[in-house]
Write a protein that holds these residues in place. Structure first.
Motif, PDB file in Angstrom:
ATOM      1  N   LEU A  76       0.818  -1.213   0.000  1.00 43.41           N
ATOM      2  CA  LEU A  76       0.000   0.000   0.000  1.00 43.41           C
ATOM      3  C   LEU A  76       0.853   1.265   0.000  1.00 43.41           C
ATOM      4  O   LEU A  76       1.971   1.270   0.517  1.00 43.41           O
ATOM      5  CB  LEU A  76      -0.871   0.020   1.268  1.00 43.41           C
ATOM      6  N   TYR A  77       0.295   2.330  -0.571  1.00 47.03           N
ATOM      7  CA  TYR A  77       0.860   3.665  -0.391  1.00 47.03           C
ATOM      8  C   TYR A  77       0.149   4.301   0.810  1.00 47.03           C
ATOM      9  O   TYR A  77      -1.084   4.400   0.820  1.00 47.03           O
ATOM     10  CB  TYR A  77       0.622   4.533  -1.625  1.00 47.03           C
ATOM     11  N   ASN A  78       0.905   4.718   1.787  1.00 40.82           N
ATOM     12  CA  ASN A  78       0.367   5.376   2.993  1.00 40.82           C
ATOM     13  C   ASN A  78      -0.774   4.579   3.630  1.00 40.82           C
ATOM     14  O   ASN A  78      -1.746   5.156   4.133  1.00 40.82           O
ATOM     15  CB  ASN A  78      -0.092   6.807   2.664  1.00 40.82           C
ATOM     16  N   GLY A  79      -0.671   3.265   3.575  1.00 42.41           N
ATOM     17  CA  GLY A  79      -1.658   2.424   4.246  1.00 42.41           C
ATOM     18  C   GLY A  79      -3.020   2.387   3.591  1.00 42.41           C
ATOM     19  O   GLY A  79      -3.952   1.834   4.157  1.00 42.41           O
ATOM     20  N   GLN A  80      -3.148   2.968   2.391  1.00 40.24           N
ATOM     21  CA  GLN A  80      -4.473   3.051   1.768  1.00 40.24           C
ATOM     22  C   GLN A  80      -4.558   2.209   0.505  1.00 40.24           C
ATOM     23  O   GLN A  80      -3.584   2.055  -0.224  1.00 40.24           O
ATOM     24  CB  GLN A  80      -4.789   4.500   1.378  1.00 40.24           C
ATOM     25  N   PHE A  81      -5.744   1.707   0.250  1.00 39.56           N
ATOM     26  CA  PHE A  81      -5.995   0.969  -0.980  1.00 39.56           C
ATOM     27  C   PHE A  81      -7.336   1.388  -1.550  1.00 39.56           C
ATOM     28  O   PHE A  81      -8.348   1.218  -0.889  1.00 39.56           O
ATOM     29  CB  PHE A  81      -6.007  -0.534  -0.730  1.00 39.56           C
ATOM     30  N   PRO A  82      -7.363   1.895  -2.782  1.00 40.08           N
ATOM     31  CA  PRO A  82      -6.211   2.357  -3.571  1.00 40.08           C
ATOM     32  C   PRO A  82      -5.458   3.461  -2.812  1.00 40.08           C
ATOM     33  O   PRO A  82      -5.949   3.979  -1.835  1.00 40.08           O
ATOM     34  CB  PRO A  82      -6.843   2.910  -4.848  1.00 40.08           C
ATOM     35  N   GLY A  83      -4.295   3.801  -3.310  1.00 35.95           N
ATOM     36  CA  GLY A  83      -3.456   4.791  -2.641  1.00 35.95           C
ATOM     37  C   GLY A  83      -4.104   6.170  -2.619  1.00 35.95           C
ATOM     38  O   GLY A  83      -5.117   6.412  -3.274  1.00 35.95           O
ATOM     39  N   PRO A  84      -3.529   7.092  -1.863  1.00 29.91           N
ATOM     40  CA  PRO A  84      -4.105   8.425  -1.716  1.00 29.91           C
ATOM     41  C   PRO A  84      -4.108   9.200  -3.032  1.00 29.91           C
ATOM     42  O   PRO A  84      -3.149   9.156  -3.791  1.00 29.91           O
ATOM     43  CB  PRO A  84      -3.184   9.105  -0.700  1.00 29.91           C
TER      44      PRO A  84
END
Ligand code: C2O
Ligand code: CU
Length: 468
Positions: A76-84
């Motif tokens: 993940l980017y910054n813990g988010q899916f999809p990323g921020p």
């Protein structure tokens, strides 16, 4: 350089019966060209740029809930899916510091943005992999405005979850709208991505179709059972940014009870065209305007063209609608019939004519069946010749698809003219589909050109376009 028939005939005759890469003329008889006249897009001069936006990203393994199925371990980017979503204004300068906390190397590619070559994020081509615990800074001008995505460009990492929207807002949109939403169409693998070449048997393999074992199709990270809901009210015009950064899925998209007016293709403005459904391949983006004139709760459906996963779904919900969800199982009429967007419907605003080509490449796309490799002119990258060009040339690529699968072909660092549109990714249909695009060589470097089905890319369907 003159555009005489004789010259073009010469190019053509050097191509007759050619195998492999067809080269036109040598560089010595070129004249420099005025690159500022490039139709549709002119690179912004450094002094025209706006403020700097600093963004920090961390790429790391993490857990995400894919409701109602469960919790999965993704990257993940910054813990988010999809990323921020990164959102900025046309002309702003973007500086992204990425810290790699993954167990393997990674990069970020700013898909569709004609960045300087060193910022393009292709490992082994424009930079080395960012190794675990290292950081890297990407720094470029967000120009031109448009709907883009950013994603990893290492191996099959896209199917681990490292995808996100990049929205560059224009100062003066050519269409009016009251609100907007971003829709990320994705396919969801519950395990680790694996190359498909060895598992290419079975019925799918016999048909020439190799599709990863996806556990479902998603819009904004959500399965149809727990859809994203986009609110509107009667009389509004809603801009939907449809982005497809998926690993291997081409979708057909339609909205129950509504038509869509296509206003941008791959971020570039086009003359508005009203349709009932559209196909969107991996790497493509379409912005559509929906007139909210039919109150209720309606399904937005994105159905796979090649696999057999059930369609991804979201909901278009009018304020004060009697139901809060569309009736389940209601497929939009647009998937049954009506008008489907065709490439020839797309007309870029302004002229796109760049004149006759100086250099032509004939590119045959093959693979599938018993063949583990996906190739361009029989060569599988990295064992493949670069396509060599010179700055200032007008380049034409004529593609033919001799396989049974869709190939969304993407050129880094440039927009190309296809029909009357400017795009950066275009679907070459299966079963001898042909697509030709032209571009002006105005952004020197080594640029990746490849099928955006990541399994095809990783099995060889890629080349480097190299400025000599
Ligand atoms: Cu989104 Cu090389 O691409
Ligand atoms: Cu492909």
């Amino acid at each position: 350089m003159s555009d005489s028939i004789g010259r073009r005939e010469f190019v053509r005759s050097t191509l007759a019966g050619a195998t492999g890469v067809a080269l036109g003329m040598s560089g010595c008889d070129r004249e420099p060209q005025d690159l500022s006249t490039r139709p549709g897009y002119t690179r912004r001069a450094a002094e025209q740029t706006g403020p700097v936006r600093e963004i920090s990203l961390v790429a790391a393994p993490g857990e995400v809930e894919i409701a109602p199925r469960g919790v999965y371990r993704k990257w993940l980017y910054n813990g988010q899916f999809p990323g921020p979503e990164i959102r900025l204004k046309e002309g702003e300068r973007l500086r992204v510091r990425i810290e790699n906390r993954l167990p393997e190397g990674t990069t970020i590619h700013w898909h569709g943005v004609p960045v300087p070559n060193a910022m393009d994020g292709v490992p082994g081509v424009t930079q080395e992999l960012i190794r675990p615990n290292e950081t890297f800074v990407y720094d470029f001008i967000a120009d031109p405005a448009g709907s883009y995505v950013y994603h990893t460009h290492a191996g099959l990492q896209i199917d681990r979850g490292l995808i996100a929207p990049l929205i560059v807002e224009e100062k003066k949109p050519h269409v009016d709208y009251d609100r907007e939403y971003t829709l990320i169409l994705d396919d969801f693998l519950s395990g680790e991505p694996q190359p498909l070449s060895r598992s290419g048997g079975g019925m799918g393999g016999m048909m020439g179709l190799q599709v990863p074992p996806y556990a479902g199709l998603l819009i904004n990270g959500r399965l149809p059972e727990s859809p994203a809901v986009f609110e509107t009210r009667r009389g509004q015009r809603v801009r939907l940014r449809l982005l497809n950064p998926s690993g291997a899925t081409t979708y057909r998209v339609a909205i129950a009870g509504h038509q869509m007016t296509v206003a941008y293709a791959d971020g570039r403005p086009v003359e508005p065209r009203t349709i009932d459904s559209l196909y969107i391949g991996m790497g493509e983006r379409y912005d559509v305007i929906v007139e909210a004139n039919n109150p209720g709760a309606w399904t937005i459906t994105a159905a796979t063209v090649e696999g057999n996963s059930p369609p991804a779904q979201a909901a278009l919900l009018y304020k004060d609608a009697a139901q809060s969800r569309p009736p389940s199982g209601a497929a939009p009429e647009g998937l049954q019939g009506g008008r489907t967007l065709e490439l020839s419907d797309l007309k870029a605003l302004g002229t796109t004519d760049i004149g006759a080509p100086d250099r032509i490449f004939d590119l045959t796309l093959s693979g599938g069946m018993m063949n583990p490799a996906w190739t361009i002119n029989g060569q599988a990258y990295p064992k493949a010749d670069p396509l060599e060009i010179y700055e200032g040339e007008r380049i034409r690529a004529r593609m033919i698809n001799r396989s049974m699968m869709i190939h969304p072909m993407h050129l880094h660092g440039h927009f190309f003219r296809v029909g009357d549109a400017l795009k950066d990714t275009v679907i070459v249909p299966p079963h001898m589909g042909r697509v030709t695009f032209d571009f002006l060589a105005d952004n020197p470097g080594d640029w990746f050109f490849h099928c955006h089905n990541i399994y095809h890319m990783e099995s060889g369907m890629a080349r480097i376009v190299r400025y000599k």
